[in-house]
Design an enzyme around this catalytic site. Structure first.
Site, PDB file in Angstrom:
ATOM      1  N   CYS A   2       0.843  -1.202   0.000  1.00 54.67           N
ATOM      2  CA  CYS A   2       0.000   0.000   0.000  1.00 54.67           C
ATOM      3  C   CYS A   2       0.876   1.249   0.000  1.00 54.67           C
ATOM      4  O   CYS A   2       1.828   1.362   0.761  1.00 54.67           O
ATOM      5  CB  CYS A   2      -0.954   0.087   1.173  1.00 54.67           C
ATOM      6  SG  CYS A   2      -2.140  -1.244   1.262  1.00 54.67           S
ATOM      7  N   ARG A  27       4.174  -0.576  -4.567  1.00 56.44           N
ATOM      8  CA  ARG A  27       3.858  -1.004  -3.203  1.00 56.44           C
ATOM      9  C   ARG A  27       2.553  -1.796  -3.135  1.00 56.44           C
ATOM     10  O   ARG A  27       2.189  -2.323  -2.082  1.00 56.44           O
ATOM     11  CB  ARG A  27       3.755   0.214  -2.283  1.00 56.44           C
ATOM     12  CG  ARG A  27       5.035   1.021  -2.203  1.00 56.44           C
ATOM     13  CD  ARG A  27       4.837   2.229  -1.330  1.00 56.44           C
ATOM     14  NE  ARG A  27       4.644   1.863   0.058  1.00 56.44           N
ATOM     15  CZ  ARG A  27       5.611   1.734   0.941  1.00 56.44           C
ATOM     16  NH1 ARG A  27       6.856   1.943   0.584  1.00 56.44           N
ATOM     17  NH2 ARG A  27       5.354   1.406   2.194  1.00 56.44           N
ATOM     18  N   TRP A  72      -2.482  -2.943  -1.630  1.00 57.08           N
ATOM     19  CA  TRP A  72      -2.146  -4.369  -1.645  1.00 57.08           C
ATOM     20  C   TRP A  72      -3.067  -4.984  -0.597  1.00 57.08           C
ATOM     21  O   TRP A  72      -2.918  -4.723   0.597  1.00 57.08           O
ATOM     22  CB  TRP A  72      -0.684  -4.592  -1.279  1.00 57.08           C
ATOM     23  CG  TRP A  72      -0.255  -6.023  -1.375  1.00 57.08           C
ATOM     24  CD1 TRP A  72       0.063  -6.713  -2.504  1.00 57.08           C
ATOM     25  CD2 TRP A  72      -0.101  -6.944  -0.286  1.00 57.08           C
ATOM     26  NE1 TRP A  72       0.399  -8.011  -2.184  1.00 57.08           N
ATOM     27  CE2 TRP A  72       0.314  -8.177  -0.845  1.00 57.08           C
ATOM     28  CE3 TRP A  72      -0.274  -6.858   1.091  1.00 57.08           C
ATOM     29  CZ2 TRP A  72       0.556  -9.312  -0.059  1.00 57.08           C
ATOM     30  CZ3 TRP A  72      -0.037  -7.976   1.874  1.00 57.08           C
ATOM     31  CH2 TRP A  72       0.380  -9.194   1.300  1.00 57.08           C
ATOM     32  N   ASN A  96      -2.173   2.520   5.343  1.00 58.83           N
ATOM     33  CA  ASN A  96      -1.236   1.443   5.026  1.00 58.83           C
ATOM     34  C   ASN A  96      -0.867   0.776   6.345  1.00 58.83           C
ATOM     35  O   ASN A  96      -0.467   1.470   7.275  1.00 58.83           O
ATOM     36  CB  ASN A  96       0.001   2.045   4.342  1.00 58.83           C
ATOM     37  CG  ASN A  96       1.205   1.117   4.318  1.00 58.83           C
ATOM     38  OD1 ASN A  96       2.336   1.570   4.390  1.00 58.83           O
ATOM     39  ND2 ASN A  96       0.982  -0.156   4.226  1.00 58.83           N
ATOM     40  N   GLY A  97      -1.040  -0.536   6.414  1.00 60.62           N
ATOM     41  CA  GLY A  97      -0.713  -1.241   7.654  1.00 60.62           C
ATOM     42  C   GLY A  97      -1.781  -2.277   7.941  1.00 60.62           C
ATOM     43  O   GLY A  97      -2.572  -2.634   7.060  1.00 60.62           O
ATOM     44  N   GLU A 457      17.309 -18.382  -5.401  1.00 58.88           N
ATOM     45  CA  GLU A 457      16.912 -17.084  -5.956  1.00 58.88           C
ATOM     46  C   GLU A 457      16.419 -17.231  -7.403  1.00 58.88           C
ATOM     47  O   GLU A 457      15.448 -16.579  -7.804  1.00 58.88           O
ATOM     48  CB  GLU A 457      18.081 -16.085  -5.861  1.00 58.88           C
ATOM     49  CG  GLU A 457      17.816 -14.708  -6.448  1.00 58.88           C
ATOM     50  CD  GLU A 457      16.614 -13.977  -5.839  1.00 58.88           C
ATOM     51  OE1 GLU A 457      16.073 -14.431  -4.826  1.00 58.88           O
ATOM     52  OE2 GLU A 457      16.214 -12.967  -6.430  1.00 58.88           O
ATOM     53  N   LYS A 461      12.756 -16.038  -8.528  1.00 57.77           N
ATOM     54  CA  LYS A 461      12.593 -15.036  -9.599  1.00 57.77           C
ATOM     55  C   LYS A 461      11.645 -15.553 -10.662  1.00 57.77           C
ATOM     56  O   LYS A 461      10.737 -14.856 -11.098  1.00 57.77           O
ATOM     57  CB  LYS A 461      13.982 -14.739 -10.190  1.00 57.77           C
ATOM     58  CG  LYS A 461      14.237 -13.415 -10.748  1.00 57.77           C
ATOM     59  CD  LYS A 461      14.385 -12.253  -9.793  1.00 57.77           C
ATOM     60  CE  LYS A 461      13.947 -12.417  -8.410  1.00 57.77           C
ATOM     61  NZ  LYS A 461      13.869 -11.427  -7.483  1.00 57.77           N
ATOM     62  N   GLU A 464       8.027 -15.726  -9.331  1.00 54.46           N
ATOM     63  CA  GLU A 464       7.429 -14.392  -9.167  1.00 54.46           C
ATOM     64  C   GLU A 464       6.903 -13.821 -10.482  1.00 54.46           C
ATOM     65  O   GLU A 464       5.814 -13.272 -10.525  1.00 54.46           O
ATOM     66  CB  GLU A 464       8.487 -13.407  -8.642  1.00 54.46           C
ATOM     67  CG  GLU A 464       8.728 -13.450  -7.163  1.00 54.46           C
ATOM     68  CD  GLU A 464       9.807 -12.467  -6.751  1.00 54.46           C
ATOM     69  OE1 GLU A 464       9.590 -11.712  -5.817  1.00 54.46           O
ATOM     70  OE2 GLU A 464      10.901 -12.439  -7.372  1.00 54.46           O
ATOM     71  N   HIS A 480      16.551 -37.447  -2.890  1.00 55.14           N
ATOM     72  CA  HIS A 480      15.755 -37.666  -1.677  1.00 55.14           C
ATOM     73  C   HIS A 480      14.331 -37.166  -1.828  1.00 55.14           C
ATOM     74  O   HIS A 480      13.674 -36.854  -0.839  1.00 55.14           O
ATOM     75  CB  HIS A 480      16.426 -36.982  -0.482  1.00 55.14           C
ATOM     76  CG  HIS A 480      17.788 -37.541  -0.181  1.00 55.14           C
ATOM     77  ND1 HIS A 480      17.986 -38.844   0.221  1.00 55.14           N
ATOM     78  CD2 HIS A 480      19.015 -36.978  -0.281  1.00 55.14           C
ATOM     79  CE1 HIS A 480      19.286 -39.052   0.384  1.00 55.14           C
ATOM     80  NE2 HIS A 480      19.937 -37.939   0.079  1.00 55.14           N
ATOM     81  N   LYS A 580       6.135  -4.836  -3.463  1.00 60.19           N
ATOM     82  CA  LYS A 580       7.583  -4.757  -3.266  1.00 60.19           C
ATOM     83  C   LYS A 580       7.966  -4.619  -1.804  1.00 60.19           C
ATOM     84  O   LYS A 580       8.932  -5.208  -1.348  1.00 60.19           O
ATOM     85  CB  LYS A 580       8.145  -3.572  -4.058  1.00 60.19           C
ATOM     86  CG  LYS A 580       9.659  -3.560  -4.021  1.00 60.19           C
ATOM     87  CD  LYS A 580      10.245  -2.953  -5.236  1.00 60.19           C
ATOM     88  CE  LYS A 580      11.738  -3.123  -5.276  1.00 60.19           C
ATOM     89  NZ  LYS A 580      12.141  -4.480  -5.657  1.00 60.19           N
TER      90      LYS A 580
HETATM   91  C1  G6P Z   1       8.804  -8.732  -1.126  1.00 64.34           C
HETATM   92  C2  G6P Z   1       9.319  -8.433  -2.516  1.00 64.34           C
HETATM   93  C3  G6P Z   1      10.628  -9.157  -2.761  1.00 64.34           C
HETATM   94  C4  G6P Z   1      11.632  -8.810  -1.674  1.00 64.34           C
HETATM   95  C5  G6P Z   1      11.062  -9.059  -0.271  1.00 64.34           C
HETATM   96  C6  G6P Z   1      11.970  -8.488   0.814  1.00 64.34           C
HETATM   97  O1  G6P Z   1       8.427 -10.055  -1.038  1.00 64.34           O
HETATM   98  O2  G6P Z   1       8.363  -8.803  -3.474  1.00 64.34           O
HETATM   99  O3  G6P Z   1      11.162  -8.792  -4.016  1.00 64.34           O
HETATM  100  O4  G6P Z   1      12.772  -9.575  -1.848  1.00 64.34           O
HETATM  101  O5  G6P Z   1       9.796  -8.416  -0.142  1.00 64.34           O
HETATM  102  O6  G6P Z   1      12.031  -7.093   0.680  1.00 64.34           O
HETATM  103  P1  G6P Z   1      13.183  -6.212   1.262  1.00 64.34           P
HETATM  104  O7  G6P Z   1      12.775  -4.808   0.947  1.00 64.34           O
HETATM  105  O8  G6P Z   1      13.209  -6.481   2.747  1.00 64.34           O
HETATM  106  O9  G6P Z   1      14.444  -6.608   0.610  1.00 64.34           O
END
Ligand code: G6P
Length: 585
Positions: A2, A27, A72, A96-97, A457, A461, A464, A480, A580
């Site tokens: 948000c 956001r 969000w 937001n929160g 990672e 990626k 996502e 396993h 994000k």
């Molecule tokens: C969210 C984002 C990710 C990010 C994670 C941690 O899940 O979508 O891309 O890696 O938050 O965010 P930060 O700002 O703590 O790195």
């Protein structure tokens, strides 16, 4: 998670807030809304979906004071009625929160006649403010805030009153004055080019902004002084500059991000080294991509600095029954510096007496204010929800720190790192592999040692931005369990850059091929390239030191995820359901 923005000035508030919401959209992008004070009355436009749906209606709002929100969804579906702003009587609010006691408050308010129009937790805020309002919006907002448990950054407006009141607790709010106007917002980039100087609110602060002033108060309505900070976000960094998506633009910014981060490390090197002297426990933490960088931090400290280290997700670390202490160092990795679980883990460890090092891209963030020391990540604003350049820069900062803490026992030339990333992005041909991923029923990423951390990672990626199911595993674990998933419709992507462990991962490739699975190998090692040249899809990466290879293999995997998203027609910058900056727990 948000985005909120407020404006009081002489310009067209609807247009200005719309522009701000576009910048805050990373956001959250489930719904958006704007409220503007027009001839003393509040007009609201809101809609499920992206901010751009408000383009026309925002232009039609006449007025010079307003607030906006991009959502969000946490409580309630992402539909029109749950979109902010929410309203009660004369009061309009964006939030937001998460209000943890909202159900109880709603019950009490409903019992005394209040009717709620949405399923959100946020709607209790305008209701409470409206009830407390007796001519002073700040006073009513403070009384409301005292009733709330959880986290909030909210902005409140009142019909007939040309001011906005902001409140902050565990979600970010910044305020600033421009020319003949004032703003409040969730973050700095939204105010790039608008406010050169900003004030970052602390938990428990309230701000009152009008066209001519920005005033900050505590919960007793006493004025509070916050030190001004320079807004470092430039408007240029927010533009696409000819790229089709932020993800690919930011991927290409990784070399500069790494270079700047390595140079900036020199400024904190002595303090960082001192923080580890006498430590008997070193823990790396973070969420999402940042956690994957933390995993590499752990390996760098174990292997390069010879210091035993652990890594744990921030959301788990907080509840594992151990809370640090004086001889503990917590290294918290976070791009935004606002991720709730990471911030709260840092707070917990700091309160236990531990040293907290924040490896963050946002020097004015909540975590930077908690930390004993901020280790700068200089990636610049990252707009794409999926992290790319910030991850590369975090790896660089963690490698530099481990090398420094090793006291010269281990030496690696990190100066070549930016060029290695550029070479990878320029040279590799990832199109065929992207097509294979797009067709696969599942994609599994595997590696050993540092390659395993990168595999996780790579998997995140791809998930996502493409929505293809899969996972990341240590390649030794293949037999396993994961092997049961392998058939002609699944693709296994092996990262093999650690020469000492290569033979073991090569065995895992053989096991996959012999069971009819599709396999791809990303490797910096010529012997591995030769071994699988005709039997698997081989992506040859520039040869480099094993500890720099995560920068190279990660760049390739980020590019792969991007290409798959494009092949499948997904929006890589705004993946469904994600945001994000996750400021709720
Ligand atoms: C969210 C984002 C990710 C990010 C994670 C941690 O899940 O979508 O891309 O890696 O938050 O965010 P930060 O700002 O703590 O790195």
């Amino acid at each position: 998670m948000c985005g909120i923005i407020g404006y009081a000035g002489s310009g067209n508030a609807g247009e200005i807030i719309y522009d701000g919401l576009l910048r805050l959209e990373y956001r959250g992008y489930d719904s958006a809304g704007i409220a503007v004070l027009s001839n003393g009355k509040t007009e609201i436009v809101k809609s499920a979906g992206r901010v751009e749906k408000l383009n026309t209606s925002a232009q039609l709002l006449g007025g010079n004071v307003g607030i906006g929100h991009t959502r969000w969804a946490t409580h309630g579906k992402p539909d029109d009625k749950n979109a902010h702003p929410h309203r009660s009587g004369r009061i309009t609010v964006v939030h937001n929160g998460e209000i943890e006691n909202y159900a109880e408050l709603k019950k009490q308010l409903a019992a005394s006649g209040e009717r709620f129009l949405s399923e959100t937790d946020s709607e209790v805020i305008p209701c409470l403010i409206n009830r407390f309002y007796g001519g002073n919006l700040l006073e009513a907002a403070i009384k409301c805030a005292k009733m709330l448990n959880g986290s909030y950054a909210f902005l409140a407006m009142c019909d007939g009153c040309e001011e906005i009141v902001a409140a902050k607790f565990r979600s970010p709010v910044i305020v600033g004055q421009g020319e003949n106007c004032a703003y409040c917002s969730s973050d700095e980039p939204a105010l790039a080019g608008k406010c050169p100087t900003l004030y970052i609110l602390e938990d428990g602060d309230f701000a009152v902004i009008t066209k001519s002033s920005v005033k900050i108060f505590d919960e007793n309505m006493r004025p509070v002084n916050r030190a001004p900070v320079i807004n470092s976000a430039g408007e240029q960094s927010l533009a696409l500059c000819g790229y089709p998506h932020y993800m690919i633009k930011e991927l290409w910014e990784a070399p500069a991000a790494v270079k700047n981060t390595l140079s900036a490390f020199a400024g904190v090197e002595a303090e960082a080294r001192a923080a580890f002297a006498g430590a008997d426990r070193v823990i790396f933490t973070g969420c999402g991509t940042a956690y994957h960088a933390a995993l590499l931090g752990k390996r760098y400290f174990c292997e390069l600095a010879g210091i035993p280290a652990e890594a744990e997700y921030a959301g788990e670390l907080r509840y594992n029954g151990i809370q640090g202490g004086k001889k503990t160092v917590l290294v918290a990795v976070t791009q935004s510096g606002e991720t709730a679980d990471t911030v709260e883990a840092a707070r917990l460890y700091k309160n236990s007496g531990a040293a907290v090092l924040a490896v963050t891209n946002c020097p004015h963030s909540a975590i930077a204010r908690i930390a004993t020391l901020t280790v700068p990540v200089c990636a610049g604003p990252e707009i794409c929800v999926a992290a790319t350049k910030s991850y590369s820069a975090q790896i660089a900062a963690l490698a530099a720190m481990a090398l420094s803490v090793s006291g010269g026992k281990r030496q690696i030339d990190t100066d070549c790192a930016p060029a290695l990333i550029s070479q990878t992005l320029q040279d590799i041909d990832i199109y065929a592999l992207a097509e294979m991923c797009a067709r696969a029923r599942g994609v599994y990423f595997m590696g050993r040692g540092i390659d395993y951390a990168v595999a996780l990672e790579g998997s995140l990626k791809l998930k996502e931005v493409s929505y293809i199911a899969g996972g990341g595993y240590p390649s030794g674990e293949l037999k396993h369990g994961t092997l049961a998933l392998i058939d002609g419709t699944t693709l296994s992507v092996f990262i093999i850059c650690d020469g000492e462990l290569a033979a073991k991962s090569m065995d895992a490739v053989e096991q996959t091929l012999s069971r009819g699975g599709m396999a791809a190998v990303l490797t910096t090692l010529p012997e591995v390239q030769r071994q699988f040249a005709r039997r698997a899809e081989v992506i040859s990466l520039p040869e480099c030191n094993k500890y720099l290879s995560p920068l190279v293999s990660a760049a390739a995997l980020q590019l792969l995820a991007y290409r798959v998203a494009v092949v499948l027609g997904r929006d890589p910058d705004k993946p469904r359901n994600l945001a994000k900056s996750v400021t709720v727990e």
